[in-house]
Design an enzyme around this catalytic site. Structure first.
Site, PDB file in Angstrom:
ATOM      1  N   SER A  33      52.033 -40.906  29.139  1.00  0.00           N
ATOM      2  CA  SER A  33      50.735 -41.115  28.515  1.00  0.00           C
ATOM      3  C   SER A  33      50.025 -39.772  28.467  1.00  0.00           C
ATOM      4  O   SER A  33      50.116 -38.966  29.380  1.00  0.00           O
ATOM      5  CB  SER A  33      49.890 -42.161  29.248  1.00  0.00           C
ATOM      6  OG  SER A  33      50.038 -42.046  30.626  1.00  0.00           O
ATOM      7  N   HIS A  65      51.289 -46.261  24.961  1.00  0.00           N
ATOM      8  CA  HIS A  65      52.712 -46.077  25.258  1.00  0.00           C
ATOM      9  C   HIS A  65      53.459 -46.678  24.077  1.00  0.00           C
ATOM     10  O   HIS A  65      53.599 -47.892  23.976  1.00  0.00           O
ATOM     11  CB  HIS A  65      53.109 -46.795  26.556  1.00  0.00           C
ATOM     12  CG  HIS A  65      52.440 -46.261  27.786  1.00  0.00           C
ATOM     13  ND1 HIS A  65      53.015 -46.311  29.024  1.00  0.00           N
ATOM     14  CD2 HIS A  65      51.257 -45.653  27.959  1.00  0.00           C
ATOM     15  CE1 HIS A  65      52.203 -45.757  29.913  1.00  0.00           C
ATOM     16  NE2 HIS A  65      51.122 -45.363  29.281  1.00  0.00           N
ATOM     17  N   HIS A  88      57.371 -48.542  32.889  1.00  0.00           N
ATOM     18  CA  HIS A  88      56.931 -48.214  34.247  1.00  0.00           C
ATOM     19  C   HIS A  88      57.332 -49.311  35.220  1.00  0.00           C
ATOM     20  O   HIS A  88      57.401 -50.482  34.859  1.00  0.00           O
ATOM     21  CB  HIS A  88      55.407 -48.058  34.289  1.00  0.00           C
ATOM     22  CG  HIS A  88      54.887 -46.858  33.565  1.00  0.00           C
ATOM     23  ND1 HIS A  88      54.671 -46.856  32.208  1.00  0.00           N
ATOM     24  CD2 HIS A  88      54.553 -45.624  34.020  1.00  0.00           C
ATOM     25  CE1 HIS A  88      54.217 -45.662  31.858  1.00  0.00           C
ATOM     26  NE2 HIS A  88      54.128 -44.891  32.926  1.00  0.00           N
ATOM     27  N   TYR A  90      55.507 -50.567  37.425  1.00  0.00           N
ATOM     28  CA  TYR A  90      54.412 -51.533  37.614  1.00  0.00           C
ATOM     29  C   TYR A  90      54.447 -52.671  36.601  1.00  0.00           C
ATOM     30  O   TYR A  90      53.714 -53.646  36.751  1.00  0.00           O
ATOM     31  CB  TYR A  90      53.050 -50.829  37.621  1.00  0.00           C
ATOM     32  CG  TYR A  90      52.688 -50.075  36.364  1.00  0.00           C
ATOM     33  CD1 TYR A  90      52.456 -50.715  35.162  1.00  0.00           C
ATOM     34  CD2 TYR A  90      52.554 -48.682  36.393  1.00  0.00           C
ATOM     35  CE1 TYR A  90      52.125 -50.009  34.016  1.00  0.00           C
ATOM     36  CE2 TYR A  90      52.218 -47.962  35.263  1.00  0.00           C
ATOM     37  CZ  TYR A  90      52.001 -48.635  34.078  1.00  0.00           C
ATOM     38  OH  TYR A  90      51.687 -47.934  32.946  1.00  0.00           O
ATOM     39  N   GLU A  91      55.272 -52.541  35.562  1.00  0.00           N
ATOM     40  CA  GLU A  91      55.372 -53.645  34.603  1.00  0.00           C
ATOM     41  C   GLU A  91      56.087 -54.851  35.214  1.00  0.00           C
ATOM     42  O   GLU A  91      56.064 -55.947  34.657  1.00  0.00           O
ATOM     43  CB  GLU A  91      56.076 -53.177  33.323  1.00  0.00           C
ATOM     44  CG  GLU A  91      55.206 -52.217  32.526  1.00  0.00           C
ATOM     45  CD  GLU A  91      55.930 -51.545  31.383  1.00  0.00           C
ATOM     46  OE1 GLU A  91      56.641 -52.236  30.638  1.00  0.00           O
ATOM     47  OE2 GLU A  91      55.795 -50.310  31.242  1.00  0.00           O
ATOM     48  N   ALA A 118      51.173 -38.039  32.850  1.00  0.00           N
ATOM     49  CA  ALA A 118      49.772 -37.763  33.159  1.00  0.00           C
ATOM     50  C   ALA A 118      49.619 -37.976  34.656  1.00  0.00           C
ATOM     51  O   ALA A 118      50.248 -38.879  35.217  1.00  0.00           O
ATOM     52  CB  ALA A 118      48.875 -38.724  32.396  1.00  0.00           C
ATOM     53  N   MET A 206      52.412 -42.447  38.455  1.00  0.00           N
ATOM     54  CA  MET A 206      53.122 -43.734  38.546  1.00  0.00           C
ATOM     55  C   MET A 206      54.453 -43.717  37.795  1.00  0.00           C
ATOM     56  O   MET A 206      54.934 -44.762  37.353  1.00  0.00           O
ATOM     57  CB  MET A 206      52.250 -44.856  37.968  1.00  0.00           C
ATOM     58  CG  MET A 206      50.850 -44.927  38.540  1.00  0.00           C
ATOM     59  SD  MET A 206      49.877 -46.192  37.724  1.00  0.00           S
ATOM     60  CE  MET A 206      48.224 -45.754  38.285  1.00  0.00           C
ATOM     61  N   SER A 207      55.043 -42.557  37.641  1.00  0.00           N
ATOM     62  CA  SER A 207      56.288 -42.517  36.849  1.00  0.00           C
ATOM     63  C   SER A 207      57.194 -41.402  37.346  1.00  0.00           C
ATOM     64  O   SER A 207      57.063 -40.932  38.474  1.00  0.00           O
ATOM     65  CB  SER A 207      55.946 -42.300  35.366  1.00  0.00           C
ATOM     66  OG  SER A 207      55.422 -41.004  35.167  1.00  0.00           O
ATOM     67  N   ASN A 230      42.827 -35.941  35.521  1.00  0.00           N
ATOM     68  CA  ASN A 230      41.653 -36.256  36.352  1.00  0.00           C
ATOM     69  C   ASN A 230      41.921 -35.773  37.778  1.00  0.00           C
ATOM     70  O   ASN A 230      43.073 -35.682  38.188  1.00  0.00           O
ATOM     71  CB  ASN A 230      41.422 -37.789  36.371  1.00  0.00           C
ATOM     72  CG  ASN A 230      42.677 -38.533  36.817  1.00  0.00           C
ATOM     73  OD1 ASN A 230      43.575 -38.793  36.018  1.00  0.00           O
ATOM     74  ND2 ASN A 230      42.766 -38.843  38.099  1.00  0.00           N
ATOM     75  N   HIS A 242      41.706 -45.314  32.241  1.00  0.00           N
ATOM     76  CA  HIS A 242      42.893 -45.025  31.422  1.00  0.00           C
ATOM     77  C   HIS A 242      42.527 -44.370  30.086  1.00  0.00           C
ATOM     78  O   HIS A 242      43.260 -43.520  29.582  1.00  0.00           O
ATOM     79  CB  HIS A 242      43.683 -46.324  31.200  1.00  0.00           C
ATOM     80  CG  HIS A 242      44.956 -46.150  30.422  1.00  0.00           C
ATOM     81  ND1 HIS A 242      45.987 -45.330  30.852  1.00  0.00           N
ATOM     82  CD2 HIS A 242      45.363 -46.668  29.239  1.00  0.00           C
ATOM     83  CE1 HIS A 242      46.971 -45.361  29.958  1.00  0.00           C
ATOM     84  NE2 HIS A 242      46.618 -46.162  28.971  1.00  0.00           N
TER      85      HIS A 242
HETATM   86  N1  HPA Z   1      46.839 -41.551  39.629  1.00  0.00           N
HETATM   87  C1  HPA Z   1      47.982 -42.113  39.168  1.00  0.00           C
HETATM   88  N2  HPA Z   1      48.383 -42.010  37.913  1.00  0.00           N
HETATM   89  C2  HPA Z   1      47.632 -41.278  37.080  1.00  0.00           C
HETATM   90  C3  HPA Z   1      46.435 -40.662  37.487  1.00  0.00           C
HETATM   91  C4  HPA Z   1      46.028 -40.812  38.839  1.00  0.00           C
HETATM   92  O1  HPA Z   1      44.988 -40.292  39.286  1.00  0.00           O
HETATM   93  N3  HPA Z   1      45.928 -40.022  36.393  1.00  0.00           N
HETATM   94  C5  HPA Z   1      46.802 -40.251  35.379  1.00  0.00           C
HETATM   95  N4  HPA Z   1      47.823 -41.014  35.783  1.00  0.00           N
END
Ligand code: HPA
Length: 267
Positions: A33, A65, A88, A90-91, A118, A206-207, A230, A242
């Site tokens: 992403s 995505h 991912h 988490y899906e 990201a 998360m990936s 971030n 997001h």
């Molecule tokens: N944490 C997990 N996944 C992310 C983050 C985060 O702060 N920013 C973008 N993807």
């Protein structure tokens, strides 16, 4: 259909090559992403295929995505597979769909896998939002693993030093960092962010880690790039969202595209 994930990847690779009309691929790029808008800079599109046209791929689950595979030829004549979006953990579909793209790419001939994502930055004192960071290593806190059985793959140089050197030739300002992977889908708690910093992490996401493991198992070299979208939760006191993650991607697409195109050219 076979329930052997490697056989499934071989079937998907054969379908992909014949649909794209390409005999073999050299490089795969997985666009996380924030990275999808950068894909246009890599080369000339030969074909674009919805992942759902190929066996073993899960339909896209998250806005932003895209769930398509683009076959591209670079100016230097390399055949590149670009995964516009990924599955991912988490899906909730299990590990195999998460690594199916990488296994398919390797079965289609790929020997270099570029994984982008990201990420939250754990070192806001020297990481700016919108900056790419080279992944030097990872910590897998997802609780999952793509391999089962006695597959003792060496993970010393998971993110190939040679490829990191190449990336730094393209952009000497690139910093390096350790990527800490959580399962998600929640963002981390501030305590988890503090823990990740203590453990030696520089980014959270998360990936990527499961795909990197699958790529190493398949014998491919891996380059990893995080786009810091971030500061990690609790580090600056603002809630995460997001949409902001995607917005940073859109704002930096041109720079990330040039970076990726120049790196792919050197591979
Ligand atoms: N944490 C997990 N996944 C992310 C983050 C985060 O702060 N920013 C973008 N993807």
């Amino acid at each position: 259909m076979s329930n052997d994930p490697y056989a499934l990847a071989a079937t998907a690779a054969a379908a992909l090559k014949s649909t794209a009309g390409v005999e073999s691929f050299d490089v795969a790029l997985v666009m996380g992403s924030g990275w999808v808008p950068a894909a246009d800079a890599i080369g000339t599109t030969v074909a674009e295929i919805p992942v759902t046209d190929l066996p073993g791929f899960a339909p896209p689950a998250v806005a932003g995505h895209a769930g398509r595979i683009r076959a591209v030829t670079t100016a230097s004549g390399r055949n590149v597979l670009i995964f516009l979006g990924r599955t991912h953990l988490y899906e909730g579909l299990g590990v195999e769909p998460v690594v199916h793209g990488v296994r398919t790419a390797i079965a289609a001939g790929v020997s270099t896998v570029v994984l982008t994502n990201a990420a939250g930055g754990l070192r806001p004192e020297h990481q700016k939002v919108g900056e790419p960071v080279l992944i030097s290593d990872h910590i897998n806190l997802t609780g999952a693993h793509p391999l089962t059985g006695a597959r003792f793959v060496d993970m010393t140089d998971t993110y190939t030093p040679r490829l990191r050197d190449l990336a730094r030739e393209v952009d000497p300002s690139l910093a390096e960092g350790v990527y800490v992977a959580f399962r998600g889908p929640t963002y981390e708690t501030p305590a988890e962010v503090r823990m990740s910093r203590i453990l030696g992490g520089d980014m959270v996401g998360m990936s990527t880690v499961l795909e990197a493991i699958a790529a190493r198992e398949g014998g491919a070299e891996v380059l990893g790039l995080s786009l810091v979208t971030n500061p990690g939760a609790g580090l600056v006191g603002e809630p995460l969202n997001h949409q902001e993650v995607l917005e940073v991607g859109r704002a930096t697409a041109a720079r990330m595209g040039v970076l990726l195109a120049n790196v792919v050219d050197k591979l």
